[in-house]
Design a protein around this motif. Structure first.
Motif, mmCIF file in Angstrom:
data_model
loop_
_atom_site.group_PDB
_atom_site.id
_atom_site.type_symbol
_atom_site.label_atom_id
_atom_site.label_comp_id
_atom_site.label_asym_id
_atom_site.label_seq_id
_atom_site.Cartn_x
_atom_site.Cartn_y
_atom_site.Cartn_z
ATOM 1 N N GLU A 1 -0.770 14.311 5.949
ATOM 2 C CA GLU A 1 0.326 14.161 4.997
ATOM 3 C C GLU A 1 0.167 12.968 4.190
ATOM 4 O O GLU A 1 -0.564 12.133 4.612
ATOM 5 C CB GLU A 1 1.639 13.672 5.882
ATOM 6 C CG GLU A 1 2.799 13.320 4.992
ATOM 7 C CD GLU A 1 3.734 12.730 5.750
ATOM 8 O OE1 GLU A 1 4.981 12.346 5.163
ATOM 9 O OE2 GLU A 1 3.818 12.753 7.031
ATOM 10 N N THR A 2 0.212 13.035 2.816
ATOM 11 C CA THR A 2 0.081 11.990 1.899
ATOM 12 C C THR A 2 1.282 11.610 1.224
ATOM 13 O O THR A 2 2.085 12.745 0.843
ATOM 14 C CB THR A 2 -1.055 12.038 0.946
ATOM 15 O OG1 THR A 2 -0.652 13.159 0.236
ATOM 16 C CG2 THR A 2 -2.341 12.199 1.571
ATOM 17 N N THR A 3 1.762 10.511 0.718
ATOM 18 C CA THR A 3 2.881 10.021 0.072
ATOM 19 C C THR A 3 2.435 9.915 -1.474
ATOM 20 O O THR A 3 3.459 10.154 -2.119
ATOM 21 C CB THR A 3 3.343 8.594 0.534
ATOM 22 O OG1 THR A 3 2.302 7.778 0.542
ATOM 23 C CG2 THR A 3 3.897 8.640 2.046
ATOM 24 N N GLU A 4 1.224 9.693 -1.936
ATOM 25 C CA GLU A 4 1.009 9.519 -3.368
ATOM 26 C C GLU A 4 -0.630 9.679 -3.474
ATOM 27 O O GLU A 4 -1.534 9.564 -2.575
ATOM 28 C CB GLU A 4 1.525 8.339 -3.788
ATOM 29 C CG GLU A 4 0.717 7.063 -3.104
ATOM 30 C CD GLU A 4 1.361 5.606 -3.715
ATOM 31 O OE1 GLU A 4 0.903 5.270 -4.594
ATOM 32 O OE2 GLU A 4 2.416 5.292 -2.888
ATOM 33 N N ASP A 5 -1.092 9.950 -4.557
ATOM 34 C CA ASP A 5 -2.361 9.671 -5.162
ATOM 35 C C ASP A 5 -2.497 8.247 -5.450
ATOM 36 O O ASP A 5 -2.374 7.979 -6.705
ATOM 37 C CB ASP A 5 -2.705 10.790 -6.056
ATOM 38 C CG ASP A 5 -4.270 10.753 -6.430
ATOM 39 O OD1 ASP A 5 -5.089 10.054 -5.929
ATOM 40 O OD2 ASP A 5 -4.432 11.348 -7.517
ATOM 41 N N TYR A 6 -3.116 7.352 -4.590
ATOM 42 C CA TYR A 6 -3.153 6.064 -4.881
ATOM 43 C C TYR A 6 -4.243 5.723 -6.027
ATOM 44 O O TYR A 6 -5.199 5.991 -5.795
ATOM 45 C CB TYR A 6 -3.169 5.410 -3.488
ATOM 46 C CG TYR A 6 -3.245 3.892 -3.477
ATOM 47 C CD1 TYR A 6 -1.809 3.470 -3.816
ATOM 48 C CD2 TYR A 6 -4.284 3.048 -3.319
ATOM 49 C CE1 TYR A 6 -1.838 1.756 -3.814
ATOM 50 C CE2 TYR A 6 -4.025 1.532 -3.449
ATOM 51 C CZ TYR A 6 -2.820 0.998 -3.610
ATOM 52 O OH TYR A 6 -2.775 -0.262 -3.630
ATOM 53 N N LYS A 7 -3.701 4.905 -6.976
ATOM 54 C CA LYS A 7 -4.959 4.149 -7.876
ATOM 55 C C LYS A 7 -4.891 2.930 -7.978
ATOM 56 O O LYS A 7 -5.513 2.175 -8.670
ATOM 57 C CB LYS A 7 -4.289 5.006 -8.979
ATOM 58 C CG LYS A 7 -4.377 6.183 -9.209
ATOM 59 C CD LYS A 7 -5.624 6.946 -8.923
ATOM 60 C CE LYS A 7 -5.532 8.672 -9.360
ATOM 61 N NZ LYS A 7 -6.820 9.154 -9.194
ATOM 62 N N GLY A 8 -4.184 2.107 -6.943
ATOM 63 C CA GLY A 8 -4.000 0.697 -7.039
ATOM 64 C C GLY A 8 -5.278 0.100 -6.290
ATOM 65 O O GLY A 8 -6.226 0.364 -6.094
ATOM 66 N N GLU A 9 -5.173 -1.344 -5.964
ATOM 67 C CA GLU A 9 -6.208 -2.054 -5.404
ATOM 68 C C GLU A 9 -5.997 -1.673 -3.929
ATOM 69 O O GLU A 9 -4.842 -1.582 -3.537
ATOM 70 C CB GLU A 9 -5.983 -3.707 -5.635
ATOM 71 C CG GLU A 9 -6.970 -4.436 -4.907
ATOM 72 C CD GLU A 9 -6.630 -5.747 -5.158
ATOM 73 O OE1 GLU A 9 -6.581 -6.741 -4.490
ATOM 74 O OE2 GLU A 9 -6.838 -6.194 -6.531
ATOM 75 N N TRP A 10 -7.112 -1.895 -3.125
ATOM 76 C CA TRP A 10 -7.401 -1.167 -1.976
ATOM 77 C C TRP A 10 -7.367 -2.565 -1.011
ATOM 78 O O TRP A 10 -8.019 -3.435 -1.121
ATOM 79 C CB TRP A 10 -8.492 -0.603 -1.648
ATOM 80 C CG TRP A 10 -8.650 0.753 -2.218
ATOM 81 C CD1 TRP A 10 -9.402 1.051 -3.470
ATOM 82 C CD2 TRP A 10 -8.043 1.813 -2.184
ATOM 83 N NE1 TRP A 10 -9.065 2.439 -3.908
ATOM 84 C CE2 TRP A 10 -8.367 2.787 -2.836
ATOM 85 C CE3 TRP A 10 -7.175 2.256 -0.750
ATOM 86 C CZ2 TRP A 10 -7.893 4.135 -2.703
ATOM 87 C CZ3 TRP A 10 -6.608 3.662 -0.648
ATOM 88 C CH2 TRP A 10 -6.936 4.601 -1.740
ATOM 89 N N SER A 11 -6.043 -2.585 -0.242
ATOM 90 C CA SER A 11 -5.841 -3.825 0.672
ATOM 91 C C SER A 11 -5.008 -3.421 1.605
ATOM 92 O O SER A 11 -3.922 -2.865 1.240
ATOM 93 C CB SER A 11 -5.314 -5.117 -0.352
ATOM 94 O OG SER A 11 -4.925 -6.028 0.580
ATOM 95 N N ASN A 12 -5.141 -3.905 2.737
ATOM 96 C CA ASN A 12 -4.000 -3.500 3.683
ATOM 97 C C ASN A 12 -2.708 -3.576 3.438
ATOM 98 O O ASN A 12 -1.759 -2.861 3.694
ATOM 99 C CB ASN A 12 -4.431 -4.220 5.263
ATOM 100 C CG ASN A 12 -5.631 -3.618 5.690
ATOM 101 O OD1 ASN A 12 -6.377 -2.877 5.359
ATOM 102 N ND2 ASN A 12 -6.033 -4.271 6.837
ATOM 103 N N GLU A 13 -2.353 -4.815 2.895
ATOM 104 C CA GLU A 13 -1.011 -5.343 2.812
ATOM 105 C C GLU A 13 -0.292 -4.335 1.531
ATOM 106 O O GLU A 13 0.897 -4.228 1.746
ATOM 107 C CB GLU A 13 -0.921 -6.863 2.286
ATOM 108 C CG GLU A 13 -1.366 -7.702 3.245
ATOM 109 C CD GLU A 13 -2.695 -7.805 3.952
ATOM 110 O OE1 GLU A 13 -2.831 -8.417 5.009
ATOM 111 O OE2 GLU A 13 -3.437 -7.323 2.943
ATOM 112 N N LEU A 14 -1.083 -4.105 0.725
ATOM 113 C CA LEU A 14 -0.574 -3.167 -0.545
ATOM 114 C C LEU A 14 -0.394 -1.868 -0.137
ATOM 115 O O LEU A 14 0.364 -1.025 -0.662
ATOM 116 C CB LEU A 14 -1.576 -3.080 -1.572
ATOM 117 C CG LEU A 14 -1.788 -4.631 -2.322
ATOM 118 C CD1 LEU A 14 -2.745 -4.541 -3.596
ATOM 119 C CD2 LEU A 14 -0.327 -5.212 -3.038
#
Length: 399
Positions: free
Chosen positions: A70-83
């Motif tokens: 399962e995925t919620t989005e095609d993530y394009k942001g900065e890779w960081s745990n908090e984000l």
């Protein structure tokens, strides 16, 4: 008597006879395992609904299994745990198919098993001549994922030590990780975590590197913290890349200082491939690791065990045909003692381990570490770095 207890005689001249004392020793070492990759093309799956400490928060999965996750989005942001908290996303690695049977490396089960046996052999020898045992704690550099570590500690020469694993997936572009294995009957882990190193290029774009991995616990009853490092490379040149390693040094120092303040008396061991020599600004200035024990103070509390070896011409690798000692172990001042034997752990020995079988004996690379790879050809070798070893010792008093 347990195998890590050593008997030796201490002459007591005041009484005119010899008194035997038992010594307990522990090897704390690390090895760059030079691309310990399994044979399966993989990607990262990040489940931000789980806590960071859960190994399934960020894990390596086979690429052909992604369609079932399962995925919620095609993530394009900065890779960081908090984000990524609350998100379920996939992160693809570059060169994901590099270590597979159909790649130019022809990386299959036969080679993988040989690689595991090679690395296990080296690890089993680190400090053994002083302890008669496998390392109590051993850091690993350049592992692909948790599975390869699990396969490694199942090797016959390591399995008897009942190793535990400290590992977190990194956001390194290739997915290169660091880890710590430890004998569970000797090192009782109380807390583990990572400290992110944020670096950016000239265009302000994030460059991903390995975090500092921290393990806090009790080594034979003594409170210690181990910091495992694989700092940014010298890609682009030593001078141009120096700020990246300075930034890593600042993160490491901040965390070492923090734990020292939080747990007075805790003993600290930082080790890894710093991609710098002991005299480089990152280690000498930004971390403040001193060359001589006489220079230790409250303002400069960290002692680089490899400084003297470096000045003596010892190297752990050759970078661009120049010898370097990038593989180092740095300890807090309370691990140094002028006395040879103390009631609590202190440094007994530190060395770069380079037996003849780890050394290339011929050709252009004669005298260099016998590495596993010559381009895409698996050589049957071990690593492009020699491992670093520290041995702690204390008087063993039977309770």
């Amino acid at each position: 008597m347990k195998k890590y207890l050593i008997i030796f005689a201490v002459l007591c001249f005041n009484f005119g006879f010899s008194q035997q004392k038992q010594v307990k020793r522990a090897a704390v070492a690390f090895l760059n395992v030079e691309n310990l990759w399994d044979t399966i093309a993989s990607a990262d799956y990040i489940d931000g609904t789980l806590p960071f400490s859960n190994p399934k928060f960020h894990r390596s999965v086979p690429i052909d299994s992604l369609k079932f996750l399962e995925t919620t989005e095609d993530y394009k942001g900065e890779w960081s745990n908090e984000l990524l908290v609350g998100k379920k996303v996939i992160r693809h690695q570059i060169l994901a198919t590099d270590f597979t049977a159909n790649s130019p490396k022809r990386w299959g089960t036969k080679y993988y098993n040989q690689k595991l046996a090679n690395e296990a052999k080296v690890i089993s020898e680190l400090g053994r001549q002083y302890t008669n045992d496998n390392p109590a704690i051993c850091g690993l550099i350049e592992v692909e994922n948790r599975q390869v570590i699990e396969d490694l500690i199942k090797q016959p020469v390591l399995a008897k030590s009942n190793y535990g694993i400290v590992h977190y997936n990194s956001y390194d572009a290739r997915g290169i990780d660091i880890a710590i294995i430890y004998q569970k009957n000797r090192f009782v882990v109380q807390n583990t975590y990572t400290k992110e190193i944020k670096i950016y290029n000239e265009d302000g774009k994030r460059q991903y590197t390995r975090d500092v991995l921290v393990a806090v616990g009790l080594l034979d009853g003594e409170k210690i913290a181990v910091f495992m490092n694989h700092w940014p490379s010298r890609s682009g040149g030593e001078a141009a890349s120096q700020p990246r390693r300075n930034a890593a040094a600042a993160v490491l120092k901040g965390e070492m200082d923090k734990l020292s303040a939080e747990f007075p008396g805790i003993k600290l061991i930082s080790m890894g491939d710093y991609n710098d020599d002991p005299v480089s600004p990152s280690l000498k200035k930004h971390l403040g690791a001193v060359e001589n024990p006489e220079d230790l103070s409250d303002k400069t509390p960290y002692y680089n065990l490899m400084y003297k070896l470096y000045k003596a011409g010892v190297a752990s690798l050759a970078y661009r045909d120049a010898p370097n000692l990038f593989d180092q172990i740095i300890v807090s001042q309370n691990l140094y003692s002028k006395e040879k034997l103390t009631p609590t752990y202190s440094i007994f020995k530190a060395e770069i381990y380079a037996p003849s079988y780890l050394v290339n004996k011929e050709g252009q690379w004669k005298g260099y570490p016998l590495r596993s790879w010559d381009g895409d050809r698996f050589t049957g070798g071990y690593s492009d770095h020699f491992p670093a070893v520290s041995v702690l010792q204390k008087e063993y008093i039977k309770k």
